[in-house]
Design a protein around this motif. Structure first.
Motif, PDB file in Angstrom:
ATOM      1  N   ALA A 276       0.758  -1.416  -0.039  1.00  0.00           N
ATOM      2  CA  ALA A 276      -0.034   0.007  -0.009  1.00  0.00           C
ATOM      3  C   ALA A 276       0.941   1.278   0.073  1.00  0.00           C
ATOM      4  CB  ALA A 276      -0.881  -0.052   1.321  1.00  0.00           C
ATOM      5  N   PRO A 277       0.729   2.232  -0.859  1.00  0.00           N
ATOM      6  CA  PRO A 277       1.453   3.587  -0.830  1.00  0.00           C
ATOM      7  C   PRO A 277       0.989   4.243   0.213  1.00  0.00           C
ATOM      8  CG  PRO A 277      -0.463   3.457  -2.647  1.00  0.00           C
ATOM      9  CD  PRO A 277      -0.447   2.078  -1.912  1.00  0.00           C
ATOM     10  N   PRO A 278       1.501   5.333   0.334  1.00  0.00           N
ATOM     11  CA  PRO A 278       1.184   6.313   1.471  1.00  0.00           C
ATOM     12  C   PRO A 278      -0.429   6.843   1.267  1.00  0.00           C
ATOM     13  CG  PRO A 278       3.134   6.991   0.670  1.00  0.00           C
ATOM     14  CD  PRO A 278       2.884   5.939  -0.341  1.00  0.00           C
ATOM     15  N   GLN A 279      -0.749   7.157  -0.016  1.00  0.00           N
ATOM     16  CA  GLN A 279      -1.966   7.605  -0.177  1.00  0.00           C
ATOM     17  C   GLN A 279      -2.743   6.472  -0.752  1.00  0.00           C
ATOM     18  OE1 GLN A 279      -3.138  10.616   0.223  1.00  0.00           O
ATOM     19  NE2 GLN A 279      -1.297  11.320   1.092  1.00  0.00           N
ATOM     20  N   VAL A 280      -3.754   6.228  -0.061  1.00  0.00           N
ATOM     21  CA  VAL A 280      -4.883   5.136  -0.373  1.00  0.00           C
ATOM     22  C   VAL A 280      -6.163   5.617  -0.466  1.00  0.00           C
ATOM     23  CG1 VAL A 280      -3.367   3.587   0.523  1.00  0.00           C
ATOM     24  CG2 VAL A 280      -5.182   4.580   1.726  1.00  0.00           C
ATOM     25  N   ILE A 281      -7.041   5.098  -1.124  1.00  0.00           N
ATOM     26  CA  ILE A 281      -8.663   5.364  -1.111  1.00  0.00           C
ATOM     27  C   ILE A 281      -9.283   4.417  -0.274  1.00  0.00           C
ATOM     28  CG2 ILE A 281     -10.619   5.524  -2.649  1.00  0.00           C
ATOM     29  CD1 ILE A 281      -8.697   5.967  -4.852  1.00  0.00           C
ATOM     30  N   MET A 282     -10.036   5.072   0.568  1.00  0.00           N
ATOM     31  CA  MET A 282     -10.612   4.067   1.546  1.00  0.00           C
ATOM     32  C   MET A 282     -12.228   4.092   1.194  1.00  0.00           C
ATOM     33  SD  MET A 282     -11.599   5.203   5.641  1.00  0.00           S
ATOM     34  CE  MET A 282     -13.002   6.453   5.220  1.00  0.00           C
TER      35      MET A 282
END
Lengths: 363, 301, 311
Positions: A276-282
């Motif tokens: 998982a990268p630092p920015q994810v979509i929840m």
């Protein structure tokens, strides 16, 4: 009859309508092809029917390649969105047409037509013309015509789209029951995810010619593999919020602006394993968001309330983001009020912002 | 708010439209009134009859040219049969070709469509000479060449031959018209028939053609009219106005001669005789002909 | 079974293909060959016209050096151009527009009237016009219009103004074709568009110009193309009306010349070869024009792809 699609492609000139589709449909199964307009589901259906020729790839019925077989050699019945009844023939002649083409003796023809018509509840309409029937009746004639030759495969192309809501509801149940009773392998194309979810044993979700996911309604609902599937299945649709994924000493956290959420250990680990990268979509569904007067994972302001009868769909705003929640009616809040939102940890989804794949996959 | 200027603008527009419409229409109308009056007169000056008579119509009950020239009724029968044969073949061949061009995939499809339009550029006059040879050649074919009762066969100087030539020249237009009508048929209906088990031919004959009735009607009427009034082609390909296979347009010529004084009034009468059935027929079938272009599609594909 | 499937389109087309081959292509080839020979009624049977040794360009040279060649060409262009714009497209459009905007029954009656010239037998139709143009006191125009107005001195109008009548005669026939197509197309326009236009405040003229005309673009192009070709190849009416006269070649058009040379003995023995040469040039002009029209109006885009692959 088992159906297998292997690397199926269809090009219309330069336009790629269906792209390397792999699908298997078991005998007696009811599978839905679900997706938005133009995703290639109808094209796929017409290839199974033999109306369109695949540009490449194979279609197998019970293991046999059927690419070269004419539609009439495939023993299929099809129900069209526009019903496609023959306006110049009576209902009886419409239904009997497949039998007439096989040169079935008159007596046998009459018997079978009457039987199928009775089964569809139109046994007394045989002398009428299609123009004299209502939409629902026309649809039943179309189904009867598809069934009368006792096909090995049934194909449906959005058959309920032209019916009013109430009739649609009833027909959904009837078609599902019919298929269960007769046990004919069926493929059902629709853009309405409710139809797919309620009728099919497995759903193939398509978008832009590609297969996005293939699983049972439950699988697709609980464990969507892509952002597209997650957003497409379920109504009202899932909420998507961009958050930061961090690993700290005491666990995994999702953070954005004012709120910080602690992930269940297992989910965090899976996300880490899936890079998982630092920015994810929840992702969180409205039905998994609980509204509380005090506390909660985050505080948000009511933007609009839409009463749905049994529940109210409330749209909240916080930090430039919108999040919708389903609240038991009647919701006591008003526009502008600030409430707390609790997100059900077990029902959280995480997606990679670029690949759009689920970060909670178990490989 | 109506200013004087806008009020002026409004009234002269419709008036202008009516003037544009009525003046040429009047020209046509006057011509036909003259025709009517002349056929019942001995002589006319302008629109004034100089004497009413039924003599011009005597061809109806006695042949004015002696027994060797066929009577008007024989000629009318010839014309009718020729027109029917021509219409039948035109509609049949055009429907088959139009369907293939509108609904089937095959190499050369677009080229063929362009071809049908270009064929209309072939002047009939150009082809008359060689077609004469072609018909002579057909005449040599046993049985159908010459010798079929009533129509005389399909070779030169036969009703069948004339019908064939007329049909050929009507074909490009016929194919275009039928293709246009086929374009409006729902694809789902054809797909359904194919799945039900029909061959492409059966789909055409049992499913599509019954739903093309307006197109068939329109083309039939158009073709029939063309054949009924034909002049040049029958002239070129039969033995002439006094021959056994004369048609109405040629028969009229018998009244016009270089040597004896032309009986214009009789010509008018024969002309009306040829025209009136057509006008009556047309009045009864107007809807079909005027809808030759239209065809709507309601929802679905 | 597979093979028969692939052959199906060609089977459907075969009757049309046979007719076209027999009545268009073979004759065209024959005419083409004939145009290089001097076959006429005197040497038929003796001349081996299919033998290349008998071929020459003599006929074509004769045409281009014929002193009436420029006049005939000019006549043809003028005839086609004027009749097309004034009547076959012009009046057709006007009549269609007007009759679709007035009372339906009245409009229909007018359209029937305009169809009469097309369905009248040609000999009778021409005779009618000759009566209209006739000298006083019989001629209608002289008796009721020109006479009372004091114009001219009652002479046979076909002799004094043959071109006016050539155009009128052919125009009235030609206009009905476009009229039928245009009025059908106009009536097929969904009422929503014209209603929206009225609601927006457009006058009838504006509605016509901005809503109706664009929507009948295809029939307009088709009629223009088709009628150009029709006019180019038609001559029956001119033959009967003036036969190219009254003065030498005054109203002679190309198609008529081809007919005269090939099928009448007016100019000497029926000269099939020479007439064929005239015809060939006409065919070439016609085909070139047709191809140009097809390209310019992009007819190929009019053709939709079929939505069934199964054969």
């Amino acid at each position: 009859m088992e159906i297998r699609l292997e690397k199926l492609c269809k090009y219309f000139g330069k336009v790629k309508a269906v792209d390397k589709l792999d699908l298997e449909i078991k005998d007696r199964e009811f599978v839905a092809l679900l997706g938005p307009s133009g995703c290639g589901k109808t094209t796929t259906l017409l290839m199974i029917a033999g109306i369109y020729r695949p540009t490449s790839g194979y279609i197998r019925f019970d293991g046999q390649v059927v690419n070269h077989l004419l539609p009439k050699e495939r023993n299929i019945g099809m129900v069209f969105q526009s019903y496609a009844l023959y306006p110049h023939m009576t209902v009886f002649d419409n239904i009997a047409y497949p039998l007439r083409l096989k040169r079935t003796p008159k007596r046998v023809m009459r018997e079978r037509v009457q039987r199928v018509a009775d089964m569809m509840g139109i046994g007394d309409l045989l002398d009428r013309r299609p123009a004299q029937l209502s939409g629902g009746q026309q649809q039943r004639v179309a189904v009867a015509r598809a069934l009368v030759k006792e096909p090995a495969i049934l194909l449906f192309d959005e058959p309920l789209s032209n019916l009013d809501a109430k009739l649609r509801l009833r027909m959904r149940g009837e078609i599902k029951r019919l298929q269960e009773d007769l046990g004919i392998t069926s493929v059902y194309v629709t853009h309405d995810q409710v139809e797919a979810m309620t009728m099919a044993s497995r759903i193939a979700v398509m978008n832009k010619g590609l297969l996005q996911a293939y699983g049972t309604p439950e699988q697709l609902y609980e464990r969507p593999d892509t952002l597209f599937v997650a957003g497409f299945i379920g109504a009202p649709p899932m909420n998507f919020i961009q958050v930061t994924f961090t690993k700290k000493d005491d666990g995994y956290f999702l953070e954005k602006g004012s709120f910080s959420l602690r992930l269940p250990e297992e989910k965090g680990r899976l996300a880490e394993e899936n890079q998982a990268p630092p920015q994810v979509i929840m992702g969180i569904r409205p039905e998994d968001v609980r509204v509380v007067p005090e506390g909660g994972d985050l505080r948000a302001e009511v933007y609009v309330i839409e009463p749905l009868g049994r529940e109210d769909l409330v749209t909240f705003r916080f930090d430039d983001e919108e999040i919708r929640a389903l609240v038991p009616a009647p919701f006591r809040g008003r526009s502008g009020d600030v409430w707390g939102l609790e997100l059900n940890r077990e029902k959280l989804h995480l997606f990679h912002p670029e690949t759009q794949c689920s970060l909670l996959r178990r490989e | 708010m109506k200013t004087k200027a806008s009020w002026l603008k409004r009234w002269w527009r419709p008036l202008l439209a009516y003037v544009i419409l009525i003046i040429p229409s009047l020209v046509i109308a006057v011509g036909y009134v003259w025709l009517l009056i002349t056929s019942f007169s001995t002589r006319t000056e302008g629109l004034r009859s100089l004497g009413w008579t039924l003599q011009n119509w005597r061809f109806l009950w006695e042949s004015p040219f002696g027994p060797r020239v066929p009577s008007i009724w024989q000629v009318t029968l010839n014309t009718l049969i020729m027109s029917l044969i021509m219409t039948l073949i035109v509609v049949g061949v055009s429907s088959l070709a139009g369907y293939a061009l509108a609904r089937m995939k095959f190499p050369g499809r677009k080229g063929f469509l362009s071809l049908t339009l270009i064929l209309h550029a072939f002047p009939s006059v150009t082809l008359l000479i060689p077609i004469y040879f072609v018909l002579l050649w057909i005449q040599k074919i046993p049985l159908i060449g010459s010798g079929i009762p009533l129509i005389g066969g399909f070779g030169y100087n036969t009703i069948g031959g004339v019908a064939l030539v007329m049909m050929a020249f009507q074909l490009p237009f016929g194919i275009w018209v039928m293709k246009g009508f086929f374009d409006n048929i729902s694809w789902d209906m054809e797909r359904s028939a194919l799945i039900d088990g029909a061959s492409r031919f059966k789909v055409w004959w049992q499913i599509v053609m019954p739903n093309i009735k307006p197109g068939i009607a329109a083309l039939s009427i158009f073709s029939f009219l063309t054949a009924w009034n034909a002049y040049l082609i029958p002239l070129t390909f039969t033995s002439g106005r006094a021959g056994r296979f004369s048609v109405l347009s040629l028969y009229v010529q018998n009244f016009i001669s270089e040597s004896v004084m032309t009986e214009w009034n009789a010509v008018a009468a024969v002309g009306l005789f040829q025209l009136i059935p057509v006008v009556l027929f047309f009045l009864f079938t107007q809807e079909a002909l005027l809808n030759i272009y239209s065809g709507g599609r309601k929802g679905g594909v | 079974m597979r093979l028969r499937g692939k052959l199906a389109p060609y089977l459907f087309l075969s009757p049309a293909l046979i007719v076209i081959t027999v009545f268009f292509f073979i004759p065209l080839v024959m005419v083409f060959i004939l145009s290089f020979t001097d076959l006429d009624m005197t040497n038929i049977g003796r001349l081996a016209w299919w033998h290349p040794s008998n071929w020459s360009l003599e006929n074509y040279v004769k045409i281009f050096t014929n002193r009436f060649f420029p006049k005939i060409l000019f006549n043809t262009l003028m005839y086609v151009g004027l009749t097309l714009t004034l009547f076959n497209v012009g009046m057709a459009l006007l009549v269609a527009l007007i009759t679709t905007h007035i009372n339906r029954r009245v409009g229909f009656a007018f359209r029937v009237l305009w169809l009469l010239p097309r369905i009248t037998p040609v000999v009778v139709y021409i005779m009618m016009w000759k009566a209209m143009a006739g000298p006083a006191p019989m001629g209608i125009i002289n008796a009721y219009i020109l006479g009372p107005l004091g114009i001219g001195n009652g002479e046979y109008l076909l002799n004094t103004h043959p071109w006016v009548f050539v155009i009128l005669v052919n125009g009235f026939i030609g206009a009905s074709f476009g009229m039928i197509l245009f009025s059908s197309a106009i009536e097929a326009i969904p009422k929503d568009y014209t209603m929206a236009s009225k609601v927006d405040g457009a006058t009838t003229w504006q509605t016509i110009r901005y809503v109706i005309l664009p929507m009948i673009k295809w029939p307009l192009l088709f009629v223009t193309t088709y009628q150009t070709l029709s006019l180019l190849t038609s001559f029956e009416q001119i033959l009967l009306l003036t036969d190219g006269g009254p003065r030498l070649y005054q109203t002679e058009v190309w198609a008529l010349t081809a007919y005269h040379r090939a099928l009448t003995s007016y100019f000497g023995n029926t000269q099939w070869g020479y007439g064929a040469a005239w015809s060939v040039i006409l065919v070439i002009i016609g085909i070139v024009m047709a191809v140009i029209y097809l390209r310019v109006f992009r007819f190929r885009e009019l053709v939709e792809e079929p939505r069934i692959d199964a054969l």
